[in-house]
Design an enzyme around this catalytic site. Structure first.
Site, mmCIF file in Angstrom:
data_model
loop_
_atom_site.group_PDB
_atom_site.id
_atom_site.type_symbol
_atom_site.label_atom_id
_atom_site.label_comp_id
_atom_site.label_asym_id
_atom_site.label_seq_id
_atom_site.Cartn_x
_atom_site.Cartn_y
_atom_site.Cartn_z
ATOM 1 N N ARG A 39 -32.092 99.806 -31.007
ATOM 2 C CA ARG A 39 -33.554 99.909 -31.031
ATOM 3 C C ARG A 39 -34.024 100.640 -29.778
ATOM 4 N NH1 ARG A 39 -34.180 97.860 -26.824
ATOM 5 N NH2 ARG A 39 -36.384 98.314 -26.896
ATOM 6 N N ALA A 41 -37.090 103.827 -28.932
ATOM 7 C CA ALA A 41 -37.323 105.125 -29.583
ATOM 8 C C ALA A 41 -36.230 106.178 -29.301
ATOM 9 C CB ALA A 41 -38.712 105.634 -29.193
ATOM 10 N N GLN A 188 -37.704 91.201 -26.694
ATOM 11 C CA GLN A 188 -36.944 92.254 -26.003
ATOM 12 C C GLN A 188 -37.056 92.124 -24.485
ATOM 13 O OE1 GLN A 188 -38.990 92.751 -28.594
ATOM 14 N NE2 GLN A 188 -38.420 94.503 -29.838
ATOM 15 N N ASP A 229 -43.401 104.639 -28.368
ATOM 16 C CA ASP A 229 -42.694 105.038 -29.601
ATOM 17 C C ASP A 229 -43.290 106.287 -30.228
ATOM 18 O OD1 ASP A 229 -42.235 102.005 -29.222
ATOM 19 O OD2 ASP A 229 -40.626 102.756 -30.506
ATOM 20 N N ASN A 239 -46.969 101.676 -28.802
ATOM 21 C CA ASN A 239 -45.836 101.000 -28.169
ATOM 22 C C ASN A 239 -45.773 99.573 -28.711
ATOM 23 O OD1 ASN A 239 -43.599 101.007 -26.292
ATOM 24 N ND2 ASN A 239 -44.808 99.650 -25.004
ATOM 25 N N LYS A 240 -44.798 98.838 -28.256
ATOM 26 C CA LYS A 240 -44.562 97.479 -28.738
ATOM 27 C C LYS A 240 -45.838 96.652 -28.807
ATOM 28 C CE LYS A 240 -41.598 96.167 -30.037
ATOM 29 N NZ LYS A 240 -41.448 96.212 -31.517
HETATM 30 O O1 MRU Z 1 -39.085 97.560 -31.831
HETATM 31 P P1 MRU Z 1 -38.378 98.196 -30.663
HETATM 32 O O2 MRU Z 1 -37.634 97.214 -29.821
HETATM 33 O O3 MRU Z 1 -37.520 99.375 -31.095
HETATM 34 O O4 MRU Z 1 -39.566 98.773 -29.772
HETATM 35 C C1 MRU Z 1 -39.253 99.404 -28.575
HETATM 36 C C2 MRU Z 1 -40.443 99.762 -27.769
HETATM 37 O O5 MRU Z 1 -41.556 99.496 -28.134
HETATM 38 C C3 MRU Z 1 -40.185 100.533 -26.517
HETATM 39 O O6 MRU Z 1 -41.173 100.272 -25.575
HETATM 40 C C4 MRU Z 1 -40.197 102.029 -26.847
HETATM 41 O O7 MRU Z 1 -39.297 102.327 -27.875
HETATM 42 C C5 MRU Z 1 -39.874 102.864 -25.672
HETATM 43 S S1 MRU Z 1 -38.212 102.652 -25.230
HETATM 44 C C6 MRU Z 1 -37.633 103.704 -24.127
#
Ligand code: MRU
Length: 341
Positions: A39, A41, A188, A229, A239-240
């Site tokens: 996981r 991006a 996470q 993302d 983002n998350k």
């Molecule tokens: O659902 P996830 O864990 O894939 O989400 C990840 C995020 O939201 C990160 O902040 C984003 O991908 C940037 S990672 C370098």
């Protein structure tokens, strides 16, 4: 990828177990993206490119057209795994376009696809290091830094995006303290970011998501650093889930809010963040923790995996090409198109 095997750290098992999952075909890899074995991006993008490399290796096609057809079929499966992180589409399109443009047959095209996947992964290393340098310069000695989700090495191919900046600032000798949001529902922050920071010896405090505002008002947090993302052309940042709330509270408290991402996360085809597709994930992520139910059976659940932070709350976007300040529409156009020409 080594000898037709893509090896991934199973991020669902961390921090309790460091397990490696082996993907020998693109469908297994697609499932690993969907179930979040891998996981983040940029990591999703690199993995998807290796998915196409696996598809190229496995294809029995002898002609260029047949191989392209097999690659496009694999790309359709890979593309459908997660909708928000645009690095997934970016990496698939980059490999496919390279293959379409090449005047090669069978084996030549296979090699080209494998090499392009490898190049995407290698470039991410340089990209991460450049972002880390630009971002670390924004962090001062003595800062408390809040981060959300995991934007570290696990989410990319090298040191990460937001976490790469934070770890680089620490490596430069700045005395910083990181506040890590646990990041419900997938945790996470608690499971991955805390683990990465402890591995790197960075002083940190794990907090419940709801505690971020408390620490901001107490004056413990001087900067917020998050990943992304997908960024729209006007600078809105997906983002998350929970990122938006942090940005609003940061503004209320006069705290700079930085989002860090490679330019492959910037989607200039979308004029604003309302057009970014937001993934809705399984209700079980909310109703259960580590398999244990925490809510009444049959309860109605909403589980958006991401939210969009309007650009007005963002101090700057940190990319591998430099730090982008408002006005974002103008300055993103400049770094995305003008400077590369
Ligand atoms: O659902 P996830 O864990 O894939 O989400 C990840 C995020 O939201 C990160 O902040 C984003 O991908 C940037 S990672 C370098």
């Amino acid at each position: 990828m080594i000898d037709g095997v893509v090896k991934l750290i199973d991020q669902r098992q961390l921090p309790h177990r460091l397990e490696i999952v082996e993907c020998r075909d693109y469908r297994t890899l697609a499932e690993a993206i969907r179930d979040m074995t891998i996981r983040g991006a940029p990591a999703i993008g690199a993995a998807a490119a290796f998915g196409l490399a696996l598809a190229a290796r496995a294809s029995h096609a002898t002609t260029r057209d047949d191989l392209l057809r097999d690659l496009e079929a694999a790309a359709t499966i890979l593309r459908a795994t997660r909708p928000t992180a645009v690095n997934l589409m970016w990496a698939l399109d980059r490999v496919l376009n390279k293959a379409r443009a090449a005047n090669l047959d069978g084996d030549g095209l296979r090699e080209l696809v494998i090499a392009e996947a490898q190049r995407i992964a290698e470039e991410d290393v340089e990209t991460n290091r450049a972002m880390a340098r630009y971002g670390a310069a924004l962090i001062d000695d003595g800062d408390g830094v809040l981060t959300h989700c995991n934007a570290g090495a696990l989410a990319t191919v090298d040191v990460g995006t937001a976490l790469g900046c934070i770890i680089e600032a620490h490596r430069q000798g700045k005395r910083i303290h990181v506040f890590v949001d646990e990041t419900r529902p997938r945790l996470q922050g608690a499971r991955l970011t805390a683990w990465e920071l402890m591995q790197n010896g960075v002083p940190m405090t794990l907090i419940a998501d709801n505690a971020a505002g408390f620490y901001m008002r107490k004056g413990k947090i001087q900067k917020c650093f998050v990943g992304s993302d997908r960024v729209a052309a006007n600078g809105d940042v997906a983002n998350k889930i929970g990122t938006y709330k942090i940005a609003v509270v940061a503004r209320e408290n006069g705290i700079p809010f930085y989002a860090v991402m490679p330019t492959s996360t910037i989607d200039m085809t979308l004029p604003n963040g309302d057009l970014i597709p937001i993934e809705e994930r399984d209700a079980r992520e909310v109703t259960h923790i580590e398999g244990v139910p925490i809510a009444p059976e049959g309860v109605n659940v909403g589980n958006p995996a991401f939210d969009v932070t309007p650009h007005k709350y963002i101090t700057a976007l940190v990319t591998e090409r430099g730090v982008v300040y408002p006005p974002f529409a103008e300055n993103l156009t400049r770094i995305m198109f003008e400077e590369t020409q």
